[in-house]
Design an enzyme around this catalytic site. Structure first.
Site, mmCIF file in Angstrom:
data_model
loop_
_atom_site.group_PDB
_atom_site.id
_atom_site.type_symbol
_atom_site.label_atom_id
_atom_site.label_comp_id
_atom_site.label_asym_id
_atom_site.label_seq_id
_atom_site.Cartn_x
_atom_site.Cartn_y
_atom_site.Cartn_z
ATOM 1 N N ASP A 1 -2.049 -11.480 6.819
ATOM 2 C CA ASP A 1 -3.027 -12.105 7.713
ATOM 3 C C ASP A 1 -4.388 -12.154 7.027
ATOM 4 O O ASP A 1 -5.058 -13.192 6.998
ATOM 5 C CB ASP A 1 -3.088 -11.277 9.009
ATOM 6 C CG ASP A 1 -4.105 -11.821 10.003
ATOM 7 O OD1 ASP A 1 -4.086 -13.043 10.237
ATOM 8 O OD2 ASP A 1 -4.896 -11.034 10.527
ATOM 9 N N ASP B 1 -5.683 -3.503 -1.811
ATOM 10 C CA ASP B 1 -7.138 -3.530 -2.005
ATOM 11 C C ASP B 1 -7.493 -4.094 -3.385
ATOM 12 O O ASP B 1 -8.415 -4.904 -3.521
ATOM 13 C CB ASP B 1 -7.784 -2.148 -1.764
ATOM 14 C CG ASP B 1 -6.979 -1.001 -2.351
ATOM 15 O OD1 ASP B 1 -5.843 -1.231 -2.799
ATOM 16 O OD2 ASP B 1 -7.495 0.133 -2.374
ATOM 17 N N LYS C 1 0.866 -1.180 0.000
ATOM 18 C CA LYS C 1 0.000 0.000 0.000
ATOM 19 C C LYS C 1 0.905 1.233 0.000
ATOM 20 O O LYS C 1 0.705 2.187 0.764
ATOM 21 C CB LYS C 1 -0.914 -0.038 1.238
ATOM 22 C CG LYS C 1 -2.010 0.990 1.242
ATOM 23 C CD LYS C 1 -3.178 0.610 0.354
ATOM 24 C CE LYS C 1 -4.161 1.752 0.242
ATOM 25 N NZ LYS C 1 -5.261 1.470 -0.706
HETATM 26 MG MG MG Z 1 -5.582 -15.367 11.108
#
Ligand code: MG
Ligand code: NAI
Length: 337
Positions: free
Chosen positions: A231, A207, A174
């Site tokens: 994650d 995104d 990003k």
């Molecule tokens: Mg996780």
């Protein structure tokens, strides 16, 4: 010399899926010795601590651990044992494959075969400097990105691609908004990518990456990204191919590696013998590759695929009526030499 691995049976469904995984591992005749060690709630009850020194010592000695999910008690100031393990052993690479499987409730029953390589030690997810002002109205934290941390994770991703015959690494960032932190990551990633002319490198803003993953996941091969993005993206990828019951993860450092399922201890189904053992078993596959036993890893993955395809002993999360051990036995039978 016999390789010994540390085995952590864990909490909730942990012992059930670990028994299943070891049953299959025995059928593969990988010649591994198991050293059992406690962590999580079971360790708290037995030894008065969540992560006993003897467990850390076992992992340090064996360098390889197979771990079932652990329950982190809510409240009481306990921090996540998984995060603690990553910190203790500097397990900087979180490697999460996502591959289409037959007979799963997936939107993509074929075509997806990607690996997310997530930086595991720094960035926003490391929760450094989490603070709340005295009036409780302003919260701050520190996002730290380092050249060393960025370089080693991107290098890991490119080496992985090269080693496993993959063709492309997508750098997810990003940097357009987070100019210093994500900017440094991207700059270092470009430098590393230039050293791998045989691997195609491309860049995606996180995104857009999320949207592309949902619309056309077949275009991805290896994804490398920072901790928090990784994650989220890796769970998205698990969702593309049938959910948590099929998602393994490896936490790899220079001196130790821990292999696991991505899911938690599933207290809602614990003790019922119906947990899907596949995620942990796919983690076993990653472990066998890590130990250089590529033939056995491939045989295990083929046995899992064939058992899913046959569809006769699937656990309830996959729409079947089978149980954990029956599923494992069906896989073990196919995996046996
Ligand atoms: Mg996780
Ligand atoms: P969870 O992953 O344990 O469960 C979420 C849902 O998925 C539940 O409905 C569960 O039944 C189902 N599920 C998970 N694994 C399954 C399997 N193998 N087969 C069939 N269904 C399965 O997540 P939750 O409920 O948020 O967390 C429960 C506990 O696990 C918490 O204490 C949490 O801290 C811990 N946890 C531990 C992790 C680890 O040790 N790596 C990772 C995530 C959570």
């Amino acid at each position: 010399m016999t390789q010994t691995i540390t085995v952590i049976r864990g909490d909730g469904i942990g012992p059930e899926i670990m028994d299943a995984a070891l049953h299959v591992l025995d059928a593969l005749d990988a010649g591994l010795q198991y050293e059992f060690a406690d962590a999580g709630m079971v360790a708290l009850e037995k030894h008065g601590e969540l992560l006993p020194a003897a467990t850390l010592e076992s992992i340090r000695r064996n360098k390889v651990a197979l771990k079932s999910p652990l329950t982190t008690p809510v409240g009481g100031g306990f921090s996540s044992i998984n995060v603690e393990l990553r910190k203790r052993f500097d397990l900087y690479a979180n490697v999460r494959p996502a591959k289409s499987h037959p007979n799963t409730k997936s939107r993509f029953p074929s075509g997806v075969d990607l690996i997310t390589v997530r930086e595991n030690t720094e960035g926003a997810y490391s929760a450094e400097g989490q603070e709340l002002s005295a009036d409780g109205d302003t919260a701050t934290s520190i996002t730290k990105t380092t050249r060393r941390g960025s370089e080693r994770i991107v290098r890991y991703a490119f080496d992985l691609a090269r080693r496993t015959g993959r063709k492309k690494v997508t750098i997810v960032h990003k940097a357009n908004i987070l100019k210093s932190t994500s900017g440094l990551f991207l700059r270092v990633a470009r430098e590393v990518a230039a050293q791998y002319p045989d691997i195609e490198a491309n860049e995606l803003i996180v995104d857009n990456c999320a949207m592309q993953l949902v619309m056309r996941p077949e275009q991805f091969d290896v994804i490398v990204t920072t901790n928090l993005f990784g994650d989220i993206i890796s769970d998205l990828c698990a969702g593309l191919v049938g959910g948590l019951g099929l998602a393994p993860g490896a936490n790899i450092g220079t001196d130790a590696a821990i292999f696991e399922a991505v899911h938690g201890s599933a207290p809602d189904i614990a003790g019922k013998g119906v947990a899907n053992p596949c995620a942990l078993l796919l983690g076993v596959g990653q472990m066998l590759d890590h130990l250089g036993m590529h033939d056995k890893a491939a045989r295990l993955r083929e046995a899992i695929e064939a058992t899913l395809e046959a569809g006769d002993s699937l656990t309830p999360d996959l729409g079947g009526t089978g149980n954990t051990m029956a599923f494992a036995k069906a896989i073990a039978k196919r995996a046996a030499a």
